[in-house]
Design a protein around this motif. Structure first.
Motif, mmCIF file in Angstrom:
data_model
loop_
_atom_site.group_PDB
_atom_site.id
_atom_site.type_symbol
_atom_site.label_atom_id
_atom_site.label_comp_id
_atom_site.label_asym_id
_atom_site.label_seq_id
_atom_site.Cartn_x
_atom_site.Cartn_y
_atom_site.Cartn_z
ATOM 1 N N LYS A 178 -16.054 -36.050 -5.896
ATOM 2 C CA LYS A 178 -17.157 -36.398 -5.736
ATOM 3 C C LYS A 178 -18.197 -36.689 -6.813
ATOM 4 C CE LYS A 178 -20.640 -36.589 -2.240
ATOM 5 N NZ LYS A 178 -21.087 -36.059 -1.044
ATOM 6 N N PRO A 179 -18.854 -38.056 -7.079
ATOM 7 C CA PRO A 179 -19.326 -38.361 -8.692
ATOM 8 C C PRO A 179 -20.888 -37.532 -7.699
ATOM 9 C CG PRO A 179 -18.738 -40.078 -7.137
ATOM 10 C CD PRO A 179 -18.171 -38.884 -6.304
ATOM 11 N N VAL A 180 -21.241 -37.894 -8.984
ATOM 12 C CA VAL A 180 -22.711 -37.123 -8.781
ATOM 13 C C VAL A 180 -23.892 -38.576 -8.241
ATOM 14 C CG1 VAL A 180 -23.411 -35.728 -10.509
ATOM 15 C CG2 VAL A 180 -23.458 -38.015 -10.705
ATOM 16 N N GLU A 181 -24.541 -38.549 -7.865
ATOM 17 C CA GLU A 181 -25.532 -40.226 -7.155
ATOM 18 C C GLU A 181 -25.891 -40.764 -8.625
ATOM 19 O OE1 GLU A 181 -29.269 -38.914 -4.894
ATOM 20 O OE2 GLU A 181 -27.655 -37.622 -3.039
ATOM 21 N N GLU A 182 -26.304 -41.892 -8.462
ATOM 22 C CA GLU A 182 -26.736 -43.142 -9.599
ATOM 23 C C GLU A 182 -28.121 -42.510 -9.814
ATOM 24 O OE1 GLU A 182 -25.692 -46.562 -9.094
ATOM 25 O OE2 GLU A 182 -23.504 -46.345 -8.844
ATOM 26 N N ALA A 183 -28.005 -42.665 -11.069
ATOM 27 C CA ALA A 183 -29.524 -42.591 -11.512
ATOM 28 C C ALA A 183 -30.725 -43.601 -10.583
ATOM 29 C CB ALA A 183 -29.462 -42.055 -12.644
ATOM 30 N N PRO A 184 -30.937 -42.929 -10.635
ATOM 31 C CA PRO A 184 -32.916 -44.482 -9.720
ATOM 32 C C PRO A 184 -32.908 -45.820 -11.156
ATOM 33 C CG PRO A 184 -33.446 -42.016 -10.701
ATOM 34 C CD PRO A 184 -31.987 -42.280 -11.048
ATOM 35 N N GLU A 185 -32.948 -46.744 -10.827
ATOM 36 C CA GLU A 185 -33.220 -47.702 -11.896
ATOM 37 C C GLU A 185 -34.580 -47.175 -12.628
ATOM 38 O OE1 GLU A 185 -34.115 -52.054 -10.168
ATOM 39 O OE2 GLU A 185 -32.052 -51.337 -8.328
ATOM 40 N N GLY A 186 -34.583 -47.865 -14.130
ATOM 41 C CA GLY A 186 -35.822 -47.345 -15.145
ATOM 42 C C GLY A 186 -35.164 -46.107 -15.318
ATOM 43 N N ALA A 187 -33.922 -45.898 -15.234
ATOM 44 C CA ALA A 187 -33.347 -44.703 -16.742
ATOM 45 C C ALA A 187 -33.888 -44.902 -18.165
ATOM 46 C CB ALA A 187 -32.150 -44.680 -16.140
ATOM 47 N N PRO A 188 -34.611 -44.209 -18.744
ATOM 48 C CA PRO A 188 -34.808 -44.875 -20.103
ATOM 49 C C PRO A 188 -33.390 -45.552 -21.010
ATOM 50 C CG PRO A 188 -35.837 -42.529 -19.995
ATOM 51 C CD PRO A 188 -34.075 -42.892 -18.739
ATOM 52 N N VAL A 189 -34.406 -46.840 -21.256
ATOM 53 C CA VAL A 189 -32.965 -46.919 -22.069
ATOM 54 C C VAL A 189 -33.143 -46.816 -24.128
ATOM 55 C CG1 VAL A 189 -32.732 -49.851 -24.312
ATOM 56 C CG2 VAL A 189 -33.887 -48.911 -21.192
ATOM 57 N N GLY A 190 -31.615 -46.487 -24.164
ATOM 58 C CA GLY A 190 -31.595 -45.393 -25.455
ATOM 59 C C GLY A 190 -31.813 -46.605 -26.801
ATOM 60 N N LEU A 191 -31.306 -45.373 -28.256
ATOM 61 C CA LEU A 191 -31.853 -46.344 -29.256
ATOM 62 C C LEU A 191 -30.218 -46.968 -30.110
ATOM 63 C CD1 LEU A 191 -34.250 -47.952 -30.887
ATOM 64 C CD2 LEU A 191 -34.273 -46.244 -32.002
ATOM 65 N N TYR A 192 -30.094 -47.360 -30.763
ATOM 66 C CA TYR A 192 -28.926 -47.809 -31.610
ATOM 67 C C TYR A 192 -29.370 -47.591 -32.680
ATOM 68 C CZ TYR A 192 -24.191 -49.161 -33.050
ATOM 69 O OH TYR A 192 -23.309 -48.762 -33.598
ATOM 70 N N LEU A 193 -29.845 -46.655 -34.124
ATOM 71 C CA LEU A 193 -30.149 -47.169 -35.441
ATOM 72 C C LEU A 193 -29.010 -47.265 -36.359
ATOM 73 C CD1 LEU A 193 -32.449 -43.993 -36.062
ATOM 74 C CD2 LEU A 193 -33.051 -46.066 -35.991
ATOM 75 N N VAL A 194 -28.616 -48.655 -37.081
ATOM 76 C CA VAL A 194 -28.543 -49.957 -37.112
ATOM 77 C C VAL A 194 -28.377 -49.629 -38.765
ATOM 78 C CG1 VAL A 194 -28.418 -51.610 -37.273
ATOM 79 C CG2 VAL A 194 -26.484 -50.941 -38.049
ATOM 80 N N GLY A 195 -27.470 -49.203 -40.163
ATOM 81 C CA GLY A 195 -28.238 -49.464 -41.365
ATOM 82 C C GLY A 195 -26.816 -48.588 -42.425
ATOM 83 N N GLU A 196 -26.999 -48.853 -43.516
ATOM 84 C CA GLU A 196 -26.151 -48.936 -45.023
ATOM 85 C C GLU A 196 -26.531 -47.288 -44.953
ATOM 86 O OE1 GLU A 196 -26.725 -50.925 -48.362
ATOM 87 O OE2 GLU A 196 -26.871 -52.505 -47.896
ATOM 88 N N VAL A 197 -25.006 -46.484 -45.334
ATOM 89 C CA VAL A 197 -24.959 -45.054 -45.666
ATOM 90 C C VAL A 197 -26.496 -44.449 -46.079
ATOM 91 C CG1 VAL A 197 -23.166 -44.468 -45.336
ATOM 92 C CG2 VAL A 197 -23.761 -45.443 -47.563
ATOM 93 N N GLY A 198 -27.007 -43.254 -46.038
ATOM 94 C CA GLY A 198 -28.050 -42.131 -46.984
ATOM 95 C C GLY A 198 -29.845 -43.295 -47.015
ATOM 96 N N ARG A 199 -30.419 -44.228 -45.095
ATOM 97 C CA ARG A 199 -31.607 -45.041 -45.048
ATOM 98 C C ARG A 199 -32.334 -44.123 -44.419
ATOM 99 N NH1 ARG A 199 -28.503 -47.819 -48.816
ATOM 100 N NH2 ARG A 199 -29.869 -49.617 -48.841
ATOM 101 N N GLY A 200 -31.605 -42.672 -44.179
ATOM 102 C CA GLY A 200 -32.263 -41.598 -43.467
ATOM 103 C C GLY A 200 -32.350 -41.717 -41.792
ATOM 104 N N LYS A 201 -31.204 -42.258 -41.414
ATOM 105 C CA LYS A 201 -30.409 -42.485 -40.211
ATOM 106 C C LYS A 201 -31.259 -40.833 -39.015
ATOM 107 C CE LYS A 201 -27.245 -45.304 -40.103
ATOM 108 N NZ LYS A 201 -26.975 -44.915 -41.535
ATOM 109 N N SER A 202 -29.410 -40.005 -39.875
ATOM 110 C CA SER A 202 -29.466 -38.643 -39.029
ATOM 111 C C SER A 202 -30.855 -38.256 -38.933
ATOM 112 C CB SER A 202 -28.612 -37.992 -39.720
ATOM 113 O OG SER A 202 -26.907 -38.927 -40.043
#
Length: 398
Positions: free
Chosen positions: A73-97
């Motif tokens: 049985k799955p967990v209940e779905e999260a309510p609307e308005g769950a925080p939107v995440g972030l996808y950091l994209v860039g060349e290597v060595g730019r400080g993302k990690s």
């Protein structure tokens, strides 16, 4: 510039990634970078929106791993308005990690996990396999959907983490591509927040690979649930670090080992190393130590085993730097290892992968005798070039 006190730095971390970044700049640990500041502002906003975030999970009495994973049985779905995440994209060595570290360390989320994306997919495949083995032995289910491992897999993940932070989000494997869409749809439905770093924009994931059309819905899903930010820093901090490091150490003694330890720590920002496996076409390449795009091998671990060009290609494209311990003198008596070493260096060179190594001698004296010594001349030339500042400044080709 006066350094910030340890107490002040800890307080800044507790206030979120932006104050933590500014504290590091004030302490003289890093230089100010407008692109990093913008990314930290975005992460600070997400930090605020996720404070105390804890979407409904299962009751405490069912929190064991097997009960979580095999529960139908799955967990209940999260309510609307769950925080939107972030996808950091860039060349290597730019400080993302580094930026994601600051966010993860300060995130006030009860259940959170940070790991390399490749490790996450390996864990997912192992859990799916465990489910299938268990399901094969179980009585026939009443509902055809009970044969589907994705909902229980998503349940097991969200029970462990409502915030997932992924390093080096990348998709090379068709088996990963085929399950990602449904898995992430199930995770987002359960309220999981994703923060990821990548060298590749979502639109370019799995580009040019067979079966990509079936992968496009996953790209659309990512773009709808995760904000994409390009970290447009002009400076490659990783290349700055490696340009200041000696890359060839003779002989491979205790001093050289300490130098390679220090180089690995410097290039990974002292991130903890862990073993991993690269999977390709049903094969698996073991990497004894890996962290933040850097792999470390003893010579026999990568040239003493029956590996071929495809294996070395996986290493060269997955890692921007290889640290290699204990290259021996080579000759006709160990030509199988020499041949693999030649293939490895050719592949690293063609993909502008950086090499930090210890060896019994300098490149032009590693293979001096025997009928194949002439073949090694090009390899020796490439090894010398790979130590040059011009080569170390080149971008990694994936």
């Amino acid at each position: 510039m006066p350094a910030a006190s340890p107490g002040a730095s800890a307080a800044a971390r507790n206030e979120g990634p932006l104050p933590a970044l500014r504290a590091r700049i004030a302490a003289g640990l890093i230089a100010a970078d407008p692109a990093q500041e913008l990314a930290a502002e975005k992460l600070q906003d997400l930090w605020r929106r996720t404070r105390g975030y804890d979407p409904k999970s299962e009751p405490p009495e069912s929190r064991g791993f097997l009960s979580r994973f095999f529960r139908r049985k799955p967990v209940e779905e999260a309510p609307e308005g769950a925080p939107v995440g972030l996808y950091l994209v860039g060349e290597v060595g730019r400080g993302k990690s580094m930026l994601m570290d600051l966010f993860f360390e300060s995130a006030d989320v009860p259940r959170k996990k940070r790991l390399h994306f490749h490790q996450f997919m390996q864990q997912a495949h192992r859990r799916i396999h465990a489910w299938k083995m268990r399901d094969a032995d179980a009585p026939a289910p009443r509902d055809v959907h009970d044969h589907d491992p994705i909902p229980p897999l998503a349940d097991s993940i969200v029970a462990e983490a409502a915030l997932l932070c992924f390093d080096e989000f990348q998709v090379h494997d068709i088996t990963d591509a085929m399950i990602l869409g449904r898995l992430f749809e199930a995770l987002f439905a359960r309220g999981v927040v994703v923060v990821a770093t990548s060298n590749t924009t979502p639109d370019d994931l799995f580009k040019g690979k067979p079966g990509r059309d079936a992968f496009l819905p996953f790209i659309a899903l990512i773009k709808s649930r995760i904000e994409v930010l390009v970290l447009d820093s002009a400076r490659d901090y990783r290349r700055d670090r490696i340009r200041g490091l000696p890359t060839w150490h003779v002989p491979p003694d205790g001093r050289a080992e300490r130098a390679l330890d220090a180089a690995f720590a410097e290039l990974t920002g002292e991130a903890p190393a862990a073993p991993m496996h690269l999977t390709l076409l049903g094969r698996s390449v073991a990497v004894p130590q890996a962290a933040r795009g850097v792999a470390r091998f003893a010579f026999d671990e990568i040239c003493g085993r029956p590996l071929g060009p495809a294996d070395y290609l996986a290493v060269a494209t997955h890692f921007h730097t290889v640290v290699l311990d204990g290259i021996p003198r080579l000759g006709p008596e160990n030509f199988d290892r020499a041949r693999r070493f030649i293939t490895l260096i050719d592949t690293l060179y063609e993909h502008r992968c950086k090499l930090v190594a210890s060896a019994e001698d300098h490149p032009d004296r590693l293979y001096e005798r025997g009928e194949n010594a002439a073949m090694f001349e090009r390899t020796a030339s490439r090894l010398v070039e790979m130590q040059s500042q011009d080569y170390l400044a080149l971008p990694h080709l994936t």
